[in-house]
Design a protein around this motif. Structure first.
Motif, PDB file in Angstrom:
ATOM      1  N   UNK A  13       0.792  -1.232   0.000  1.00  0.00           N
ATOM      2  CA  UNK A  13       0.000   0.000   0.000  1.00  0.00           C
ATOM      3  C   UNK A  13       0.824   1.281   0.000  1.00  0.00           C
ATOM      4  N   UNK A  14       2.026   1.251   0.583  1.00  0.00           N
ATOM      5  CA  UNK A  14       2.846   2.467   0.621  1.00  0.00           C
ATOM      6  C   UNK A  14       3.926   2.476  -0.457  1.00  0.00           C
ATOM      7  N   UNK A  15       3.813   1.554  -1.435  1.00  0.00           N
ATOM      8  CA  UNK A  15       4.736   1.582  -2.550  1.00  0.00           C
ATOM      9  C   UNK A  15       5.476   0.273  -2.758  1.00  0.00           C
ATOM     10  N   UNK A  16       6.407   0.296  -3.694  1.00  0.00           N
ATOM     11  CA  UNK A  16       7.175  -0.894  -4.023  1.00  0.00           C
ATOM     12  C   UNK A  16       8.161  -1.225  -2.910  1.00  0.00           C
ATOM     13  N   UNK A  47       9.594 -12.560 -10.229  1.00  0.00           N
ATOM     14  CA  UNK A  47       9.289 -11.237 -10.737  1.00  0.00           C
ATOM     15  C   UNK A  47       8.765 -10.266  -9.708  1.00  0.00           C
ATOM     16  N   UNK A  48       7.697  -9.584 -10.051  1.00  0.00           N
ATOM     17  CA  UNK A  48       7.100  -8.536  -9.222  1.00  0.00           C
ATOM     18  C   UNK A  48       5.706  -8.990  -8.808  1.00  0.00           C
ATOM     19  N   UNK A  49       5.402  -8.911  -7.529  1.00  0.00           N
ATOM     20  CA  UNK A  49       4.120  -9.389  -7.011  1.00  0.00           C
ATOM     21  C   UNK A  49       3.167  -8.209  -6.829  1.00  0.00           C
ATOM     22  N   UNK A  50       1.985  -8.351  -7.417  1.00  0.00           N
ATOM     23  CA  UNK A  50       0.917  -7.363  -7.327  1.00  0.00           C
ATOM     24  C   UNK A  50      -0.223  -7.926  -6.479  1.00  0.00           C
ATOM     25  N   UNK A  51      -1.075  -7.058  -5.935  1.00  0.00           N
ATOM     26  CA  UNK A  51      -2.328  -7.567  -5.385  1.00  0.00           C
ATOM     27  C   UNK A  51      -3.159  -8.172  -6.518  1.00  0.00           C
ATOM     28  N   UNK A  52      -4.141  -8.983  -6.174  1.00  0.00           N
ATOM     29  CA  UNK A  52      -5.029  -9.537  -7.186  1.00  0.00           C
ATOM     30  C   UNK A  52      -5.708  -8.442  -7.986  1.00  0.00           C
ATOM     31  N   UNK A  53      -5.920  -8.700  -9.271  1.00  0.00           N
ATOM     32  CA  UNK A  53      -6.557  -7.727 -10.149  1.00  0.00           C
ATOM     33  C   UNK A  53      -8.073  -7.928 -10.131  1.00  0.00           C
ATOM     34  N   UNK A  54      -8.801  -6.836 -10.238  1.00  0.00           N
ATOM     35  CA  UNK A  54     -10.263  -6.865 -10.198  1.00  0.00           C
ATOM     36  C   UNK A  54     -10.815  -6.487 -11.566  1.00  0.00           C
ATOM     37  N   UNK A  55     -11.498  -7.415 -12.200  1.00  0.00           N
ATOM     38  CA  UNK A  55     -12.181  -7.135 -13.462  1.00  0.00           C
ATOM     39  C   UNK A  55     -13.592  -6.669 -13.112  1.00  0.00           C
ATOM     40  N   UNK A  56     -13.810  -5.356 -13.122  1.00  0.00           N
ATOM     41  CA  UNK A  56     -15.050  -4.800 -12.593  1.00  0.00           C
ATOM     42  C   UNK A  56     -16.203  -4.823 -13.578  1.00  0.00           C
ATOM     43  N   UNK A  57     -15.948  -5.237 -14.822  1.00  0.00           N
ATOM     44  CA  UNK A  57     -17.061  -5.267 -15.780  1.00  0.00           C
ATOM     45  C   UNK A  57     -16.827  -6.361 -16.810  1.00  0.00           C
ATOM     46  N   UNK A  58     -17.694  -7.373 -16.762  1.00  0.00           N
ATOM     47  CA  UNK A  58     -17.591  -8.514 -17.659  1.00  0.00           C
ATOM     48  C   UNK A  58     -18.968  -8.915 -18.159  1.00  0.00           C
ATOM     49  N   UNK A  59     -19.025  -9.307 -19.442  1.00  0.00           N
ATOM     50  CA  UNK A  59     -20.145 -10.055 -19.998  1.00  0.00           C
ATOM     51  C   UNK A  59     -19.541 -11.369 -20.504  1.00  0.00           C
ATOM     52  N   UNK A 428       8.705  -0.719 -10.560  1.00  0.00           N
ATOM     53  CA  UNK A 428       7.656   0.230 -10.201  1.00  0.00           C
ATOM     54  C   UNK A 428       6.802   0.611 -11.402  1.00  0.00           C
ATOM     55  N   UNK A 429       7.303   0.365 -12.613  1.00  0.00           N
ATOM     56  CA  UNK A 429       6.598   0.750 -13.828  1.00  0.00           C
ATOM     57  C   UNK A 429       6.201  -0.473 -14.657  1.00  0.00           C
ATOM     58  N   UNK A 430       6.087  -1.614 -14.014  1.00  0.00           N
ATOM     59  CA  UNK A 430       5.867  -2.860 -14.742  1.00  0.00           C
ATOM     60  C   UNK A 430       4.573  -2.844 -15.554  1.00  0.00           C
ATOM     61  N   UNK A 431       3.543  -2.159 -15.060  1.00  0.00           N
ATOM     62  CA  UNK A 431       2.280  -2.135 -15.787  1.00  0.00           C
ATOM     63  C   UNK A 431       2.397  -1.446 -17.139  1.00  0.00           C
ATOM     64  N   UNK A 432       3.442  -0.670 -17.321  1.00  0.00           N
ATOM     65  CA  UNK A 432       3.649   0.005 -18.596  1.00  0.00           C
ATOM     66  C   UNK A 432       4.450  -0.849 -19.570  1.00  0.00           C
TER      67      UNK A 432
END
Length: 475
Positions: A13-16, A47-59, A428-432
């Motif tokens: 929560x407070x960063x990498x 690698x780099x560990x992230x919190x679980x991802x939330x897919x907030x909109x699915x059909x 810190x920029x892995x999502x990019x």
């Protein structure tokens, strides 16, 4: 028995942080310690560990459309006809088969919880199943099999469209979506139990207004009130789907006593705005405000074509705005005002919607890249803000997920930092830099669902092929 994971890098929560040991017991994180090297007995996460991802909109059933709607170009409205055609072919078994594969694909991409915007309720022609929630139960089973949590956003869908002369009746495949009126819809949804009311541990039941085109004005507040009254005493349908119990009292407009998520498609297309203005003299957002639907529990999906006043209303209510960038560009919807909404006070989440792409990392990156195209400026959303949007479990009713901290649900996603896409990238920029293909390990509520890039169900590509091919065999 507790399990300890070790990450060379982890987003806390407070960063990498470096050299992070994460202890998990009974599906919860019980300890997080930084600066400790890998120890005997630790499970090393690459690698780099992230919190679980939330897919907030699915059909989920839209997954069958991938790669099949581009030949003649067309518009959102011609795409919708193909979607209706697929919806007409599904039954509870094929829906389960397709959704299981679609959710497994999400798990491979690091998704640990999905918000399913569910309106495929009934049989062909609107015929009722013996259990009126049979199609919803198929989704619940599919998520359990795929190993992810499900927020079933049971969707009220009552009208076939909106014009200056009013609302059109449901017709054709749309008849499967409708319940007649909002009160009948609410009584059916009442029969669904989730982890708060004695139902499956992986299930949260929420609600949705399909859009202001599909729910008449006098029904909008009824839907919102019904959602905001949950959880409440369960009222069972008897033979013939007859509701015999009392109608529960509901709280005032805008008051959510349960934290139950409420979602709505909002201003996805200019035609929706034009119809609302012609019929009611209000934008879709203004209409929701007038009927008491806006609030901090509301997630406005797409929110693409908003006026400045619309942005101020959503921001003032601290509502969520769920962007689905890969769908919005696939359907030529446009680029929504993500930064303007953020600056006004709204919160951002992400979804994969029609699943033209199932990659929440790409959705997060596209949020920034689309802003760059629209503004001609870089750095509109910081990498940390993109991660927040990709892990916004609160928007789908799981406020105890989406963070690597003591007490949170043990959702962990290890993304490789040594692939051809990520090699040399700043953690810190892995999502990019990364994509779903770089997800190596996924832990959901303390259970390993994906390991070394392989889902526990096996070959997900094969599952998808076997689920989708029969739906197109006669075309």
């Amino acid at each position: 028995m507790s399990t300890t994971y070790h990450a060379r890098y982890a987003h806390l929560p407070d960063g990498l942080a470096r050299d992070v040991r994460i202890t998990v017991d009974h599906g919860r994180i019980t300890d997080v310690t930084t600066g400790l090297e890998l120890q005997r007995g630790d499970h090393a996460l690459p690698g780099v560990v992230l919190p679980g991802l939330a897919n907030a909109h699915s059909h989920a059933f839209h997954r069958a459309l991938r790669g099949r709607t581009h030949a003649d170009g067309g518009t959102f409205w011609t795409w919708r006809e193909a979607m209706y055609a697929v919806s007409a072919r599904l039954d509870p078994i094929s829906y389960l088969t397709l959704a299981r594969a679609a959710y497994a694909e999400m798990a491979l991409a690091g998704v640990t919880a999905v918000g399913e915007f569910h309106y495929l309720h009934h049989g062909p022609g609107g015929a009722r199943y013996v259990d009126p929630n049979t199609m919803g139960h198929a989704l619940v089973q599919a998520a359990a099999d795929a190993g992810i949590r499900l927020t079933l956003l049971d969707t009220c869908y009552l009208a076939g469209g909106l014009g200056a002369d009013g609302y059109a009746d449901l017709e054709g495949p749309q008849l499967r979506f409708g319940d007649g009126d909002a009160q009948t819809w609410a009584l059916r949804v009442d029969d669904l139990q989730d982890h708060l009311t004695g139902g499956p541990a992986h299930l949260r039941v929420g609600g949705a207004i399909h859009s202001v085109r599909a729910v008449p004005r006098d029904q909008l507040g009824v839907v919102a009130d019904a959602v905001r009254a949950r959880p409440r005493p369960q009222t069972r349908f008897g033979a013939g789907d007859v509701h015999t119990g009392p109608v529960p009292l509901v709280p005032p407009h805008g008051v959510n006593r349960s934290g139950t998520p409420l979602h709505v498609h909002l201003s996805e297309q200019p035609a929706e705005n034009e119809a609302a203005l012609a019929a009611h003299g209000l934008t879709p957002t203004g209409l929701l405000e007038a009927e008491g639907v806006l609030g901090p529990d509301l997630t406005a999906v797409h929110a693409t074509h908003l006026t400045g006043e619309d942005v101020a209303l959503l921001g003032g209510h601290r509502s969520w705005a769920c962007f689905c960038p890969t769908t919005e560009r696939d359907l030529a919807d446009g680029i929504g005002p993500a930064v303007a909404l953020r600056d006004a006070g709204a919160r951002l989440s992400l979804g994969s919607d029609q699943h033209a792409v199932v990659d929440l990392i790409e959705e997060a990156r596209a949020l920034e890249m689309h802003e760059r195209l629209a503004s001609l400026e870089r750095g509109r959303l910081a990498p940390s803000e993109l991660l927040d949007a990709a892990t916004a479990h609160e928007s789908i009713g799981w406020p105890d997920a989406g963070r690597i901290e003591v007490g949170a649900r043990a959702d962990l996603v290890a993304v490789r930092d040594d692939s051809v896409r990520t090699a040399g990238a700043d953690p810190a920029q892995l999502l990019l830099a990364a994509s779903a293909a770089d997800v190596d390990t996924v832990v959901v509520d303390g259970r390993v669902v994906v390991e070394a890039g392989r889902h526990r169900l096996g070959d997900v590509g094969r599952l998808l092929h076997e689920a989708i091919t029969p739906l197109w065999k006669d075309t």
